[in-house]
Structures are given as C-alpha cells and as structure tokens.
Enzyme design. Structure first.
Site, mmCIF file in Angstrom:
data_model
loop_
_atom_site.group_PDB
_atom_site.id
_atom_site.type_symbol
_atom_site.label_atom_id
_atom_site.label_comp_id
_atom_site.label_asym_id
_atom_site.label_seq_id
_atom_site.Cartn_x
_atom_site.Cartn_y
_atom_site.Cartn_z
ATOM 1 N N ASP A 52 -17.935 -44.092 2.405
ATOM 2 C CA ASP A 52 -18.299 -44.556 1.061
ATOM 3 C C ASP A 52 -19.233 -45.772 1.156
ATOM 4 O O ASP A 52 -19.706 -46.281 0.143
ATOM 5 C CB ASP A 52 -17.065 -44.829 0.189
ATOM 6 C CG ASP A 52 -16.195 -45.954 0.715
ATOM 7 O OD1 ASP A 52 -16.498 -46.495 1.801
ATOM 8 O OD2 ASP A 52 -15.196 -46.297 0.033
ATOM 9 N N SER A 53 -19.536 -46.187 2.405
ATOM 10 C CA SER A 53 -20.584 -47.191 2.616
ATOM 11 C C SER A 53 -21.928 -46.670 2.096
ATOM 12 O O SER A 53 -22.877 -47.439 1.949
ATOM 13 C CB SER A 53 -20.706 -47.552 4.100
ATOM 14 O OG SER A 53 -20.802 -46.380 4.888
ATOM 15 N N ASP A 91 -15.050 -39.438 3.554
ATOM 16 C CA ASP A 91 -14.328 -40.625 3.069
ATOM 17 C C ASP A 91 -13.842 -40.380 1.638
ATOM 18 O O ASP A 91 -14.612 -39.942 0.780
ATOM 19 C CB ASP A 91 -15.312 -41.818 3.078
ATOM 20 C CG ASP A 91 -14.640 -43.124 3.415
ATOM 21 O OD1 ASP A 91 -13.416 -43.137 3.617
ATOM 22 O OD2 ASP A 91 -15.368 -44.146 3.489
ATOM 23 N N LYS A 121 -10.622 -39.577 5.151
ATOM 24 C CA LYS A 121 -10.205 -40.956 5.481
ATOM 25 C C LYS A 121 -9.778 -41.677 4.210
ATOM 26 O O LYS A 121 -10.379 -41.472 3.153
ATOM 27 C CB LYS A 121 -11.347 -41.708 6.168
ATOM 28 C CG LYS A 121 -10.992 -43.163 6.491
ATOM 29 C CD LYS A 121 -12.019 -43.840 7.362
ATOM 30 C CE LYS A 121 -13.205 -44.408 6.613
ATOM 31 N NZ LYS A 121 -12.865 -45.420 5.591
ATOM 32 N N GLU A 123 -8.192 -45.659 2.755
ATOM 33 C CA GLU A 123 -7.926 -47.072 3.058
ATOM 34 C C GLU A 123 -6.540 -47.460 2.554
ATOM 35 O O GLU A 123 -6.206 -47.188 1.390
ATOM 36 C CB GLU A 123 -8.971 -47.955 2.351
ATOM 37 C CG GLU A 123 -10.384 -47.715 2.844
ATOM 38 C CD GLU A 123 -11.400 -48.628 2.157
ATOM 39 O OE1 GLU A 123 -10.998 -49.511 1.363
ATOM 40 O OE2 GLU A 123 -12.601 -48.440 2.401
ATOM 41 N N GLU A 190 -10.815 -52.445 10.740
ATOM 42 C CA GLU A 190 -12.058 -53.139 10.381
ATOM 43 C C GLU A 190 -11.858 -54.655 10.307
ATOM 44 O O GLU A 190 -10.936 -55.149 9.648
ATOM 45 C CB GLU A 190 -12.572 -52.612 9.019
ATOM 46 C CG GLU A 190 -13.881 -53.257 8.603
ATOM 47 C CD GLU A 190 -14.628 -52.519 7.504
ATOM 48 O OE1 GLU A 190 -14.227 -51.398 7.133
ATOM 49 O OE2 GLU A 190 -15.628 -53.092 7.011
HETATM 50 O O1 KIV Z 1 -17.473 -46.289 4.621
HETATM 51 C C1 KIV Z 1 -17.674 -46.543 5.814
HETATM 52 O O2 KIV Z 1 -18.763 -46.397 6.374
HETATM 53 C C2 KIV Z 1 -16.534 -47.026 6.590
HETATM 54 C C3 KIV Z 1 -16.808 -47.559 7.954
HETATM 55 C C4 KIV Z 1 -17.377 -48.904 7.856
HETATM 56 C C5 KIV Z 1 -15.624 -47.496 8.832
HETATM 57 O O3 KIV Z 1 -15.436 -47.012 6.120
#
Ligand code: KIV
Length: 272
Positions: A52-53, A91, A121, A123, A190
């Site tokens: 989600d970056s 994500d 993934k 969080e 992280e």
């Molecule tokens: O969203 C992302 O790119 C991440 C990484 C920084 C691990 O969660």
C-alpha cells in the site's frame, strides 16, 4: 491448465521456511506495475510485495491510508501477469480487514481470487489473531507486519523507530509469537532497533523480513523506488540507494527535449 511456470524455481511459503532453516537470506522488493515486476522476477528477487506504499510512491499521497482494495487489486493484477517465480504478496489496505473477521475474509478472498496473488499482508498484532487464524484456515497465506505500521500513523503521530521503549519492545515480541501461532508464514518487521529485530527473528520458526530492522532478520525488503533513488527528498537511514534514477531520468528527459528543440530528433534513420 499448466501456467508455464518452472515449478522447481517457484517460491512458495514452504520454500521460505526452508530458507530460514538453512539460514539463507530472503529477498523482497515492492512492485506496482508489470515491467518492474518482470525485472524483479528476472533478477531473482524471491518475494514481490504490491504494497500500500503505492499510496505514497504512485499516488503521491502523504500516507497509505487512502489506498483502496480496488486499487491494490488493479496493481496486483499487473504484477502477477509478469511474475514467473517470485511469491507475490498483495497488501490489505487500511480498513479492508480491521472491521471484523468476516469482512477481512471476504476482502482477502477477493484479493486472492481476483489477482491470483500468492499471499496477503496485514498490519497489526494481538487484535488480528482470530482474523488471521480464520484466513489461513481457509487457505490464504498471511504475512504479518509489526513495528512501524504506517496504517497507524495517526495513532503513532510520527514515523519514528518503534520498540525503543522496553514495554513496546516486549509487546512486539509477544505479538510476533502470536502471529506465528495464528498461522502467518512470515512477518515484516519495520523500523525497530536491530537488537529487537534479532531477538524476534531468533524467537520464531517463520522468517522475519526486515525494513530498517537490522541485519539479523531472515530477509530484507525495501520500496523499489527508494532503492533506485527515485524519491529524492526521502532518505531514511535504512534505505540503501543502488542507483540515482531520479537524476538519470531527468537527465534523459532534458537530452530528449534538447534534441527536439535543436531539430536533432528524429534523425533520418529514425524516420520512415
Ligand atoms: O506497503 C509497503 O510497501 C510495505 C513495505 C514497506 C514493507 O508495507
């Protein structure tokens, strides 16, 4: 139907566990588009995260919070098309899994069903245990994410290192064990002190993938645009730049512009 993949090279969650057992480091980078994913895969990067970056590096937002499930699905589809061997992780964006287990299952299912990603993934720690247990149970591999969790930026108030205070470090260690027990196949750690990264990695059977979590994690991940030097005004200590692509791209754009202005492009050879 056979996918054309070379099964012997394909990275699965089982392969990642083997890597940890054999003390072989794991490589991971982010991708949000077809070509970048193709290059990562061809370079042998083992895990590709459609993070989600993308809210920051693709959309230009301050935080990852505005990213939607539809956007992650859109980008994961492009990535998945390019990848032959790497394990692709989609994500789960903010508010796609926090409301409740049922909604999280539905959204994780959509992400996997509509993109063919290999894993999702999420969080967070203790509060996600039941959700992760159920999602893993139905056959969707889950990667955890602890330490600095950017979807909680408004709670943290800054992007500073997490787990510096003893109480928070202990909570991260406890959460890591809970996520492993819930069935996560790996955990992103992280921006935590290297000693904490080492302690968590030692305490788990599943691999840790560090980003700013020191050299003792079982693998490392970076945002690809960061390691290529595309984000000029963002250089935290944990980013190693392997290129200065922002400079090189601007140089190429300037040369192109100059060639046009000076009537040097296209040449006769480049014309029909
Ligand atoms: O969203 C992302 O790119 C991440 C990484 C920084 C691990 O969660």
């Amino acid at each position: 139907m056979h996918s054309g993949k070379d099964i012997s090279k394909h990275i699965t969650t089982k392969v990642l566990l083997e890597r940890k057992k054999k003390k072989e480091k794991i490589t991971m980078l982010t991708a949000y588009d077809y070509l970048t994913a193709k290059f990562l895969d061809e370079a042998g990067i083992e895990m590709i995260l459609v993070g989600d970056s993308l809210g920051n590096v693709i959309q230009g937002n301050e935080t990852t919070l505005p990213v939607t499930l539809e956007q992650i699905i859109y980008h994961t589809n492009m990535v998945k098309k390019a990848v032959k061997n790497a394990l692709v992780v989609g994500d789960m964006p903010f508010m796609s899994y926090q409301i409740g287990t049922e909604e999280a299952i539905r959204n994780a299912g959509r992400l996997m069903k509509e993109t063919g990603c290999d894993a999702v993934k999420m969080e967070g720690g203790k509060y996600l245990v039941e959700t992760i247990r159920r999602i893993v149970e139905i056959g969707i591999p889950v990667m955890g994410h602890l330490g600095l969790t950017p979807q909680s930026i408004n709670k943290f108030g800054s992007y500073k290192t997490r787990g510096v205070e003893r109480a928070e470090a202990e909570a991260i260690k406890r959460d890591a064990l809970l996520l492993e027990k819930a069935g996560c196949f790996a955990i992103v750690l992280e921006k935590v002190p290297a000693a904490l990264g080492k302690a968590v990695s030692k305490s788990l059977k599943i691999p840790t993938i560090g980003i700013g979590a020191g050299p003792d994690c079982d693998g490392q991940v970076l945002v690809t645009q960061d390691m290529l030097g595309m984000i000029e005004d963002f250089k935290p200590r944990f980013v190693r730049r392997y290129m200065n692509l922002a400079k090189d791209m601007k140089e190429a754009f300037k040369r192109y512009s100059k060639d046009i202005k000076e009537n040097k492009f296209p040449s006769e050879k480049e014309s029909y």
